[in-house]
Design a protein around this motif. Structure first.
Motif, PDB file in Angstrom:
ATOM      1  N   GLY A  72       3.864   6.600  -6.813  1.00  0.00           N
ATOM      2  CA  GLY A  72       3.082   7.575  -7.561  1.00  0.00           C
ATOM      3  C   GLY A  72       3.571   9.001  -7.367  1.00  0.00           C
ATOM      4  O   GLY A  72       3.350   9.872  -8.201  1.00  0.00           O
ATOM      5  N   ALA A  73       4.256   9.223  -6.236  1.00  0.00           N
ATOM      6  CA  ALA A  73       4.801  10.546  -5.939  1.00  0.00           C
ATOM      7  C   ALA A  73       6.263  10.661  -6.375  1.00  0.00           C
ATOM      8  O   ALA A  73       6.924  11.657  -6.089  1.00  0.00           O
ATOM      9  CB  ALA A  73       4.684  10.844  -4.448  1.00  0.00           C
ATOM     10  N   GLY A  74       6.778   9.619  -7.039  1.00  0.00           N
ATOM     11  CA  GLY A  74       8.140   9.681  -7.562  1.00  0.00           C
ATOM     12  C   GLY A  74       9.212   9.090  -6.665  1.00  0.00           C
ATOM     13  O   GLY A  74      10.396   9.165  -6.978  1.00  0.00           O
ATOM     14  N   HIS A 113       0.832  -1.202   0.000  1.00  0.00           N
ATOM     15  CA  HIS A 113       0.000   0.000   0.000  1.00  0.00           C
ATOM     16  C   HIS A 113       0.873   1.262   0.000  1.00  0.00           C
ATOM     17  O   HIS A 113       0.636   2.197  -0.777  1.00  0.00           O
ATOM     18  CB  HIS A 113      -0.937  -0.012   1.215  1.00  0.00           C
ATOM     19  CG  HIS A 113      -1.869   1.148   1.279  1.00  0.00           C
ATOM     20  ND1 HIS A 113      -2.888   1.334   0.363  1.00  0.00           N
ATOM     21  CD2 HIS A 113      -1.942   2.189   2.139  1.00  0.00           C
ATOM     22  CE1 HIS A 113      -3.543   2.432   0.660  1.00  0.00           C
ATOM     23  NE2 HIS A 113      -2.980   2.976   1.746  1.00  0.00           N
ATOM     24  N   ALA A 114       1.878   1.267   0.861  1.00  0.00           N
ATOM     25  CA  ALA A 114       2.794   2.413   0.918  1.00  0.00           C
ATOM     26  C   ALA A 114       3.520   2.584  -0.412  1.00  0.00           C
ATOM     27  O   ALA A 114       3.675   3.702  -0.913  1.00  0.00           O
ATOM     28  CB  ALA A 114       3.798   2.232   2.053  1.00  0.00           C
ATOM     29  N   ARG A 115       3.956   1.473  -1.017  1.00  0.00           N
ATOM     30  CA  ARG A 115       4.651   1.526  -2.295  1.00  0.00           C
ATOM     31  C   ARG A 115       3.766   2.149  -3.373  1.00  0.00           C
ATOM     32  O   ARG A 115       4.214   2.983  -4.157  1.00  0.00           O
ATOM     33  CB  ARG A 115       5.096   0.125  -2.718  1.00  0.00           C
ATOM     34  CG  ARG A 115       6.000   0.117  -3.945  1.00  0.00           C
ATOM     35  CD  ARG A 115       6.494  -1.289  -4.291  1.00  0.00           C
ATOM     36  NE  ARG A 115       7.195  -1.912  -3.162  1.00  0.00           N
ATOM     37  CZ  ARG A 115       6.728  -2.958  -2.479  1.00  0.00           C
ATOM     38  NH1 ARG A 115       5.597  -3.524  -2.801  1.00  0.00           N
ATOM     39  NH2 ARG A 115       7.420  -3.445  -1.473  1.00  0.00           N
ATOM     40  N   SER A 116       2.490   1.760  -3.402  1.00  0.00           N
ATOM     41  CA  SER A 116       1.598   2.296  -4.434  1.00  0.00           C
ATOM     42  C   SER A 116       1.420   3.809  -4.291  1.00  0.00           C
ATOM     43  O   SER A 116       1.335   4.519  -5.282  1.00  0.00           O
ATOM     44  CB  SER A 116       0.242   1.591  -4.390  1.00  0.00           C
ATOM     45  OG  SER A 116      -0.481   1.935  -3.223  1.00  0.00           O
ATOM     46  N   ILE A 117       1.403   4.285  -3.076  1.00  0.00           N
ATOM     47  CA  ILE A 117       1.274   5.731  -2.841  1.00  0.00           C
ATOM     48  C   ILE A 117       2.585   6.446  -3.161  1.00  0.00           C
ATOM     49  O   ILE A 117       2.610   7.443  -3.896  1.00  0.00           O
ATOM     50  CB  ILE A 117       0.872   6.006  -1.378  1.00  0.00           C
ATOM     51  CG1 ILE A 117      -0.542   5.477  -1.113  1.00  0.00           C
ATOM     52  CG2 ILE A 117       0.958   7.504  -1.056  1.00  0.00           C
ATOM     53  CD1 ILE A 117      -0.930   5.464   0.349  1.00  0.00           C
ATOM     54  N   LEU A 118       3.673   5.944  -2.618  1.00  0.00           N
ATOM     55  CA  LEU A 118       4.956   6.643  -2.729  1.00  0.00           C
ATOM     56  C   LEU A 118       5.537   6.596  -4.135  1.00  0.00           C
ATOM     57  O   LEU A 118       6.120   7.583  -4.593  1.00  0.00           O
ATOM     58  CB  LEU A 118       5.944   6.076  -1.713  1.00  0.00           C
ATOM     59  CG  LEU A 118       5.530   6.304  -0.247  1.00  0.00           C
ATOM     60  CD1 LEU A 118       6.410   5.507   0.686  1.00  0.00           C
ATOM     61  CD2 LEU A 118       5.551   7.775   0.092  1.00  0.00           C
TER      62      LEU A 118
END
Length: 64
Positions: free
Chosen positions: A22-24, A15-20
């Motif tokens: 996406g932010a580069g 979950h953290a990977r999918s968010i982070l």
């Protein structure tokens, strides 16, 4: 981490990977062990960090 805890951790990381991502941001992994002299040089050999808060050991070939 074992069993159910390992699965929960993997889900959290995904979950953290999918968010982070996406932010580069990209994943990095830092070394588990560092040479003692790295810290002794940076903070001084006589500090509490080197003297009391670090575990050091000799790797058998003279490195600490």
């Amino acid at each position: 981490m074992l069993g159910e805890d390992a699965g929960l951790r993997a889900a959290l990381e995904a979950h953290a990977r999918s968010i982070l991502e996406g932010a580069g941001y990209e994943r990095i992994e830092t070394p588990t062990f560092e040479a003692t002299e790295l810290f002794a040089r940076g903070v001084g050999e006589s500090t509490d960090i080197v003297g009391k808060e670090m575990f050091t050991f000799d790797d058998g070939s003279g490195r600490s």
